[in-house]
Design an enzyme around this catalytic site. Structure first.
Site, short mmCIF file in Angstrom:
data_model
loop_
_atom_site.label_atom_id
_atom_site.label_comp_id
_atom_site.label_asym_id
_atom_site.label_seq_id
_atom_site.Cartn_x
_atom_site.Cartn_y
_atom_site.Cartn_z
N CYS A 219 2.73 2.53 4.45
CA CYS A 219 2.66 1.45 5.43
C CYS A 219 2.24 2.03 6.89
O CYS A 219 1.05 2.39 6.71
CB CYS A 219 4.09 0.59 5.44
N HIS B 140 4.91 -0.87 -0.25
CA HIS B 140 5.80 -0.08 -0.27
C HIS B 140 6.21 0.24 -1.82
O HIS B 140 7.05 -0.39 -2.27
CB HIS B 140 7.12 -0.57 0.33
N GLU C 117 8.24 2.51 -2.81
CA GLU C 117 9.67 3.18 -2.98
C GLU C 117 10.60 2.27 -3.77
O GLU C 117 11.43 2.44 -4.13
CB GLU C 117 10.01 3.66 -1.76
N1 GLN Z 1 4.38 -1.83 11.84
C1 GLN Z 1 3.63 -1.73 10.80
C2 GLN Z 1 3.14 -3.14 10.59
O1 GLN Z 1 3.80 -4.31 11.17
C3 GLN Z 1 3.99 -1.07 9.69
C4 GLN Z 1 4.96 -1.89 8.80
C5 GLN Z 1 5.83 -0.88 8.09
O2 GLN Z 1 5.42 0.25 7.89
N2 GLN Z 1 6.53 -1.35 7.39
O3 GLN Z 1 1.97 -3.40 10.22
#
Ligand code: GLN
Length: 541
Positions: free
Chosen positions: A380, A506, A508
């Site tokens: 992310c 994600h 994970e």
């Molecule tokens: N802050 C970034 C976004 O909103 C990444 C979010 C995250 O890593 N979960 O796109």
């Protein structure tokens, strides 16, 4: 009709109630039952989505896009069964719903009260998990018995007990039996008092699980049994596990906990199949080697902020029967030029995050991994940072950034969709929950998953800016996966590198001890290879 098992906690928080609940869930599953798990959180936030990871640990995301308590992660990892929007309800959500109904006049002018209106709403939420085919609903009550906020939840589960009948209900209470050094003995009084508090509102626990740092003597078992009014075989000991939380189902089952619960429910089930758990514990206790992974983030002081990442790395190491040595690296240290720890690790992972603090440190760590050919896994924000690093240092777009960090930057390689397309009124909403993704054949990610269509969970607002796709691709960035319409970039890779994969989603959240996530498995695999090669090189020199 499902049976209900309620898990409460006493004396202090942080006893591992979520893990104990998950372990009980896994035991019932291993006896062939279909279960559902949920957590009721007595705090007033409507959901944990906006809560600071410093206070609350990671926000766990379900397939259907709920931002939930991290205990749901334990439930999924231990039981292999997905949770959903229904699986985590806070007091804030309950009050919110009741007050909205009141405003709409749904209570027909009656006085709206804690009992029955709030307690009924709680009961409805718990019972909503009772679908055809479900045998047992396990419901964990957050917090500690005696908390003011928790009282109404205890009232609700007491009422369910009365309504469902003795054979359909089990109350399990997890408490702490402290060892007092000066006295040289363990004390049962806090446990007695916390059970007394439960009984005060009408709940008699069927099982008391005692968390302890030292083995408990027969005398202690007798005391807990006598003063908590629980048969002696229903007093269970749960000592601190040495190496892995995956021992917990085994230690509980050895003391007959699953059988006690089934007898309580008048259910006859085949014996538990625990060999897979024994194999996991065995692999952790007798590893073939070590692997050092550096996680570069900004919430490093807090054990729980990257919970699912650490667990998924453990699963990845388990797949190779290796011991994971986790190195938590504060991104701000790297920003301040401290690169030594990076040099000592076999693989580097940058996890998700929000806001600009420590961002430049993450970008530096990625630059290090790219140039020194150290396996890199970005998740992310870790993917977005990898794109920024590549744009700046490979494509010479020195002012590249994300508009989250620098709204007016010259090269917004990461930005909101509406900033790319001038869409109005999209309201910077989060992309949450499971989304389909199509993988490009021939990429590293494709070889890990071994299929084209995958589905992974998201929690972010910002996206890769397609206006830079061609330029970055020509410079060597591989777009290994996108949404099926090709619009949103999901995965970037660098081909000319031992292992460099970064995902917008994600992974994970979906990794399990018996089914390590393929990307974590292969990232750890590449890191082990890196370690072996480095050892060889240092021997030769
Ligand atoms: N802050 C970034 C976004 O909103 C990444 C979010 C995250 O890593 N979960 O796109």
């Amino acid at each position: 009709m499902a049976k209900y098992l309620f898990i409460t906690g006493g004396v202090v928080s942080s006893l591992g109630k979520g893990i104990t609940a998950a372990a009980i869930g896994s035991l019932l599953r291993s006896r062939g039952l279909t279960i559902r798990m949920m957590k009721l959180d007595p705090y007033l936030n409507v959901d944990p989505g906006t809560m600071n990871p410093y206070q609350h640990g990671e926000v766990y995301v379900t397939d259907d896009g709920a931002e939930t308590d991290l205990d749901l992660g334990h439930y999924e990892r231990f039981t292999g069964q997905p949770t959903s929007q229904k699986s985590n309800v806070t007091a804030g959500r309950i009050y919110w719903d009741v007050l909205q109904k009141e405003r709409k006049g749904e209570y027909l002018g009656k006085t709206v009260q804690m009992i029955p209106h709030i307690s009924n709403e709680i009961k409805t939420r718990i019972r909503s998990l009772d679908e055809p085919g479900v045998d047992v609903i396990l419901c964990e009550i957050g917090g500690t018995v005696g908390d003011i906020e928790g009282l109404i939840f205890l009232e609700a589960i007491r009422e369910i007990g009365l309504e469902e009948g003795r054979d359909n209900i089990a109350y399990v209470h997890l408490t702490y039996v402290p060892y007092i050094k000066a006295a040289g003995e363990v004390k049962t009084k806090p446990t007695q008092q916390s059970v007394a508090k439960l009984r005060e509102i009408g709940i008699q626990p069927d099982v008391v699980i005692c968390r302890a740092e030292v083995p408990l003597s027969d005398d202690v078992f007798n005391k807990v049994s006598m003063f908590c009014n629980v048969p002696i075989n229903c007093v269970i000991e749960e000592q601190d596990v040495e190496k892995t939380i995956y021992e917990v189902p085994l230690t509980l089952s050895e003391q007959g906990l699953d059988e006690i619960i089934l007898v309580n429910f008048r259910l006859a089930c085949p014996p538990a199949k625990l060999q897979p758990w024994r194999d996991v514990v065995d692999a952790i206790n007798f590893p073939k080697g070590d692997v050092r992974i550096g996680v570069v983030g900004k919430y490093q002081e807090l054990q729980d902020a990257y919970k699912s990442i650490y667990e998924a790395l453990d699963h990845g190491a388990l797949a190779h029967r290796h011991k994971l040595e986790l190195v938590r690296i504060a991104s701000e240290d790297i920003e301040n030029g401290k690169l030594e720890t990076l040099k000592s690790v076999d693989g580097i992972l940058v996890p998700g995050g929000f806001g600009g603090r420590g961002m430049e440190g993450k970008i530096k760590a990625i630059e290090y991994a790219r140039i020194h050919q150290v396996p890199y896994f970005g998740i992310c924000l870790g993917m977005q940072s990898a794109v920024i690093e590549f744009a700046r240092n490979v494509c010479n777009l020195h002012q590249a950034n994300s508009t989250e960090i620098e709204p007016a930057c010259e090269h917004p390689v990461i930005c909101l969709m509406e900033e790319q397309k001038e869409i109005e009124d999209m309201g910077a909403t989060m992309r949450l929950g499971a989304w389909d993704c199509k993988l490009e054949k021939g990429t590293r990610t494709y070889s890990s998953y071994d299929r084209v269509d995958i589905r992974e969970r998201h929690r972010h607002r910002y996206e890769f800016n397609n206006n830079y796709r061609q330029q970055l691709e020509e410079a060597g960035l591989v777009f290994a996966g996108t949404t099926p319409d090709g619009e949103l970039v999901e995965i970037v890779e660098i081909a000319d590198h031992p292992w460099f994969v970064a995902t917008q989603f994600h992974p994970e959240f979906k990794s399990q001890p018996f089914a390590p996530h393929p990307l974590f498995r292969d990232f750890v695999g590449a890191s082990i290879k890196q370690r072996t090669q480095q050892k060889k090189a240092s021997k030769e020199s």
